[in-house]
Structure formats: C-alpha cells, structure tokens
Design an enzyme around this catalytic site. Sequence first.
Site: not given
Length: 260
Positions: A120-122, A124
């Site tokens: 999951l990106d920063l 999210s």
Amino acid sequence: MSEPDEDGADSAHANADRGERIAKWLARAGVASRRDAEKLLPGGRVKLNNTLVSHPASFVQPGDIVQVDGRVIDAPDRARLWRYHKPDGLVTTHRDPEGRPTVFASLPPGLPRVVSVGRLDLGSEGLLLLTNDGSLARRLELPSNGWIRRYRVRVFGMVDERRLADLVRGSEIDGVRYGPIEAGLDSRKGDNAWITVALREGRNREVRRVMLDLNLHVSRLIRTAYGPFQLGTLARRELEEVQGKVLREQVPGLAPAPRH
C-alpha cells in the site's frame, strides 16, 4: 526465472533428497522475497556451511548452517500470516532512502521478521497482509489466485456513473492496459463521493490512475479486503494473526515447515 510448479508435489518430491533451493529457503525464513533473496547471492553475502554461495541452484538440507552478511539465519518456522491495519503516512518497505517512517518499524516488538503481501503506498491505508514466509507472500500475490482486492475510495469531482460502470470492461491509460474493475457509487455530498472498487490484479497505483482518468482526485484510499481476508474491525496500527487452521483452509496445500 523461477521454475514451473516450484511448489507442486512433483517438484517437492524431486528435490527431497538434495534439499530446498537456497533462495526459497531464505524466503521461507523471512529474510526477503525469493526474488530479492536471489539478488543477495552474486554479492557474496550468503554462506552455506561457511562456503560462499553464488548460484541459485544451491540446496539447503536439514542441519545446514546458512548465513547472510555474517548472521546465522534460523531455519524457517511454519508459515504464519497477520492482518495489519496500515495507517496513511507509512511506506511499505524495510528501509526508505528518504527516511520516511515504515510499516515494519511500527510493528510491535517480538514479531519475527515479516514481509508484506503486495503493498500500500504512502497515502493509502487499510488491510495489509504480513507473513514470515516470503514464498507464501509471492504465492498470495499471484494474479492466478483470482483473489479480489476491495477498496473504499473517497474522491473529489463529479462522478460519471456510466463511465464508472464501463471500467468493468478494462481500460488503457498512457499505454498501460488495466484489467476489469468493478466500481460503484456509494454516496455523494457536493463534490465529494465514496466509491467501492474491486479488482483482481492490483497494479502499482492502479486505483488512483484509473480515477484520475475519470477526472476524479483520490483523497482517501482504504483497502478493506484482500481475497478472503478482511480488514474488519481492526483499529489503525492493530495487528492480528490469522489462525493456522484458517490459513490452511484458504491456501490449499500449505503445510507446516519441517523442523530442522
């Protein structure tokens, strides 16, 4: 390149006498994913019984001593899986060159080394699966599982429900082809709306890119499910282990690691 049917019964039987490939052994021990473990070998960072290992076709047998950067690696434990509620503001990596806080630094003490199943990106948040077994992580990430990833997405902009429904046919953005996405409008208040999204592949930043192509800006992205595993009522930063029985039910053929 990995061998076909590397986790199949025929492969396991063929390799029983000579042991387990070292990259797979390291992945199951939680050192890194199998692919990243293979990258350790040419650099002279791995030793097997005090001998440098440089070729992936090296096999570990019960009782062998494996070292990475001089540190003895414990034999793999049984495969374990945790559900973690990732808050936004954390990156899903063990070391970040920009010095940003990471998921792994936020985990409670006493946990074995774990790797994430996907990322999951920063910005999210939501469900992130963690495991001590890199081979299991790779297996759960395979699109061939057909596991659906579900999200709740808050967007800013005017939602065109017809275009949203058309995402089920797949789309192409800047030359990149994305698979079918099921998306539906949950609620709308002014220029803000909540959308539910379900997809099977989950490419890097796929949801954000697809929404942007619809002239929608994502202001919040929450993963609520990864295959059969749900975020449920987990509080932010809360970690909960999946029971071994449940894990074996959801991942056929998974067996406890042999005791060395």
